[in-house]
Design a protein around this motif. Sequence first.
Motif, short mmCIF file in Angstrom:
data_model
loop_
_atom_site.label_atom_id
_atom_site.label_comp_id
_atom_site.label_asym_id
_atom_site.label_seq_id
_atom_site.Cartn_x
_atom_site.Cartn_y
_atom_site.Cartn_z
N MET A 191 0.85 -1.19 0.00
CA MET A 191 0.00 0.00 0.00
C MET A 191 0.89 1.24 0.00
SD MET A 191 -1.50 -0.12 3.91
CE MET A 191 -2.24 -1.74 3.69
N LYS A 192 0.33 2.36 -0.44
CA LYS A 192 1.06 3.60 -0.47
C LYS A 192 1.19 4.17 0.94
CE LYS A 192 1.79 4.08 -4.93
NZ LYS A 192 3.15 4.21 -5.49
N ALA A 193 2.15 5.10 1.10
CA ALA A 193 2.38 5.72 2.39
C ALA A 193 1.12 6.42 2.88
CB ALA A 193 3.55 6.70 2.30
N GLY A 194 0.84 6.25 4.14
CA GLY A 194 -0.35 6.85 4.71
C GLY A 194 -0.67 6.22 6.05
N ARG A 195 -1.76 6.64 6.64
CA ARG A 195 -2.09 6.17 7.98
C ARG A 195 -2.38 4.67 7.99
NH1 ARG A 195 -2.59 8.48 12.66
NH2 ARG A 195 -3.95 7.61 14.27
N ASP A 196 -3.02 4.14 6.94
CA ASP A 196 -3.30 2.70 6.90
C ASP A 196 -2.01 1.89 6.86
OD1 ASP A 196 -6.00 3.15 6.97
OD2 ASP A 196 -6.29 2.97 4.80
N ALA A 197 -1.04 2.37 6.09
CA ALA A 197 0.24 1.68 6.01
C ALA A 197 0.97 1.75 7.35
CB ALA A 197 1.09 2.28 4.90
N GLU A 198 0.88 2.93 8.01
CA GLU A 198 1.53 3.07 9.31
C GLU A 198 0.92 2.11 10.33
OE1 GLU A 198 0.92 7.16 10.13
OE2 GLU A 198 2.30 7.87 8.59
N ARG A 199 -0.39 1.99 10.29
CA ARG A 199 -1.06 1.10 11.24
C ARG A 199 -0.68 -0.36 10.98
NH1 ARG A 199 -5.51 -1.82 12.90
NH2 ARG A 199 -6.43 -1.11 14.87
N ALA B 110 2.13 -1.46 9.61
CA ALA B 110 3.51 -1.65 10.05
C ALA B 110 3.57 -1.76 11.56
CB ALA B 110 4.37 -0.50 9.55
N LEU B 111 2.77 -0.96 12.25
CA LEU B 111 2.76 -1.00 13.71
C LEU B 111 2.28 -2.37 14.21
CD1 LEU B 111 3.16 0.39 16.40
CD2 LEU B 111 0.86 1.38 16.18
N MET B 112 1.30 -2.95 13.52
CA MET B 112 0.81 -4.28 13.89
C MET B 112 1.92 -5.32 13.72
SD MET B 112 -3.01 -4.09 12.21
CE MET B 112 -3.40 -5.79 12.61
N HIS B 113 2.69 -5.20 12.65
CA HIS B 113 3.84 -6.10 12.46
C HIS B 113 4.84 -5.91 13.59
CE1 HIS B 113 3.29 -8.12 8.58
NE2 HIS B 113 2.70 -7.02 8.15
N TYR B 114 5.10 -4.67 13.94
CA TYR B 114 6.07 -4.38 14.99
C TYR B 114 5.63 -5.01 16.31
CZ TYR B 114 8.65 -1.68 18.47
OH TYR B 114 9.43 -1.32 19.54
N ILE B 115 4.36 -4.87 16.65
CA ILE B 115 3.85 -5.42 17.90
C ILE B 115 3.99 -6.94 17.92
CG2 ILE B 115 1.76 -5.74 19.28
CD1 ILE B 115 0.90 -2.93 18.31
N ALA B 116 3.65 -7.57 16.79
CA ALA B 116 3.74 -9.03 16.71
C ALA B 116 5.18 -9.51 16.87
CB ALA B 116 3.16 -9.53 15.39
N VAL B 117 6.12 -8.83 16.19
CA VAL B 117 7.52 -9.22 16.26
C VAL B 117 8.08 -9.00 17.66
CG1 VAL B 117 9.84 -8.73 15.40
CG2 VAL B 117 7.92 -8.88 13.81
N GLN B 118 7.72 -7.88 18.28
CA GLN B 118 8.17 -7.62 19.64
C GLN B 118 7.66 -8.70 20.59
OE1 GLN B 118 10.36 -5.43 20.77
NE2 GLN B 118 10.68 -4.59 18.72
N GLY B 119 6.44 -9.18 20.35
CA GLY B 119 5.92 -10.27 21.17
C GLY B 119 6.74 -11.54 21.02
N MET B 120 7.17 -11.83 19.78
CA MET B 120 8.01 -13.01 19.55
C MET B 120 9.38 -12.83 20.23
SD MET B 120 7.11 -13.81 15.56
CE MET B 120 8.03 -15.33 15.54
N PHE B 121 9.92 -11.61 20.18
CA PHE B 121 11.19 -11.36 20.87
C PHE B 121 11.04 -11.59 22.37
CE2 PHE B 121 12.69 -8.11 17.45
CZ PHE B 121 12.97 -9.17 16.59
#
Length: 629
Positions: free
Chosen positions: A81-89, A91-102
């Motif tokens: 998706m193009k840059a914007g609030r949906d893309a930011e959200r 990416a944030l969901m990916h970040y949260i999931a990865v941090q949980g795995m860490f």
Amino acid sequence: MSFEVNQSLTRSRPDTNPDTLRDGLPLKPASLLRLFDVGETMPKWSGYHVKTDGRTYFRLRVPKDLHPHFGVQWPVVNLKMKAGRDAERMALMHYIAVQGMFADKRRELAEEAMRPRPQPLSERTEADLRELAVNIAQGFNRTQYAALRGGAPRSELESLHEALVQISGDVLSAQGADGLSPVAEAFLTAAGIGFDREHPSFRTFVFEFAAAIDEHYTEPSMRRLSGRHVLPPPLPESLQSTPVVLTLGTVIADYMASLPQNHYRRKIELCLKMFREDVGTLFPVGDLEQEHVKRFLVMVCRLPRDAGTRYQQKGETLAQLLDDEDGEGISESTYRDNYRATFAKFLRQSYRDLKKRGFPDLSADYPYTGERRGVQDKQRHLKAAELVRLFNGAEFQSIAQDPTQEAHYWLPVIGLYTGARPREICQLNPQCDWGKEGDVWYLDFNENKPAGKAVTKSIKTGDTRLVPLHPELVRLGLPAYLERMKAEGADRLFPSFRVKGGNPYMAAGADFTELLRATGLYDDVTKAEKVTGMYVFRKTFATNGDRQGVKVEPFIGHGETGKTIAQESYISSPTKNPEDMPYLYGAFKELDFGVRVPMRCHEVLCTVAVGETPEREADSVGVGQVSGA
């Protein structure tokens, strides 16, 4: 290629640590999504990237303390998706999931670090090594007795008995420890006991292990298999008084010990070693969760194409393999057949056998997430004109006339007229892997028959199949070549080919590739239509069989989908009876590839020597060249 990082999410420039304090309270990664949705000021977090053309990605560096487990770089995720609030959200969901795995991995490491560590092998006395070996051998004894009481088939009991007697006897008779050493390694690893293969303590332990098997397993096992009742030894007092925690290392070691030495075992061994490294040898199986399986299979999709060789032969760790961002990844079919399918079987069987001891019901049903989908690397069939160019060209004619090149002559010819895999051809043993039924000659592709020196026989499907010789192979003199090789005492079809890692074809494959280059047929560029090696003959054999109405599946060792019930039943059970050779010969003797392969000068001379008139090879070559033009 340039990236802008976390464009709109970092403008307030707050604390760069996502786990720091906010209003005096710890901020957990999952809280970030709530703050984002309500539009509050957020701490800086990493992973969201925007390319100059506006496309968005999630890309995160792994914390240094977790490099051995996840590699240096988390795989790049295209957010599509193009840059914007949906893309930011997103990416944030990916970040949260990865941090949980860490966080989960750090918790596992902390728990494992608190467990008591067994004494390394090198620090143990000879008496300690002997006691450890006796305990394992008595464990075999108890396991056999339990299996006997549970109604296990005699064939399984005999198989384990024969294997243990053989590999322990090799050690005690000074014939080598190649068979017993991997078993000893598996049990030491499962017990969490550190060892060094090159240290004298390991060699001493292997010998004591062999002696313990001979004393505490072989004799009672022979008596049981002869119909006598022999009670097993009692559990050691230390095990009777302490609840036994079933660990992943123990389950994997027991599972591997139950498998025969074949191609499937080598595939599952690679997969399970990686899973054991990822989760932990001493990890209690009762604590295994579906997330462990998912994480492992997602990780497998990120492995480089040559991961198996580098892991097994070069000793590279998972982290080192995952750090390789330049190499090509494993394909979808490799993931599906070599990892997911074998891993799923391990999970099913372990749950069936060990659910009362806490092994959970887990699924390996996760799709491929790598980048190499489809059939990019598959080779195509050779057309009739290309076969004429290959076999009637000056390059192959030179091979046919050179007495020292008979292996290079027969390998592609047999490949064309049998559709067999090149390794299957090269590992044929002239002493036992061929025969004649009535008037029909045949080859016997069977990994259970004796192999040549240093050769490890491997049939991809594990199924035995008999393949009648095409009349062209008989005309060209293959039966005479087989008889000559047998009389000379050869134990593999092409003694001149060097064996590498148990594979008699690996080193020879490059020679055929050079022949393809010399004839101008080599193509490693065209997607899904490549011409790079011997596997073009399997495709050529199957394609011509399909076009000419010949059922080739029993000959090449593959079934097909989408067939009728009767066809599926026939195809899935390749013939194993020599008596069927005349029938199978009749089924494909008319298969025509549109090329006349020249005879070798040796076979022509032999034909003349016995008073027969050889066919005019030069004339037949000329006809082939014209018709294929």
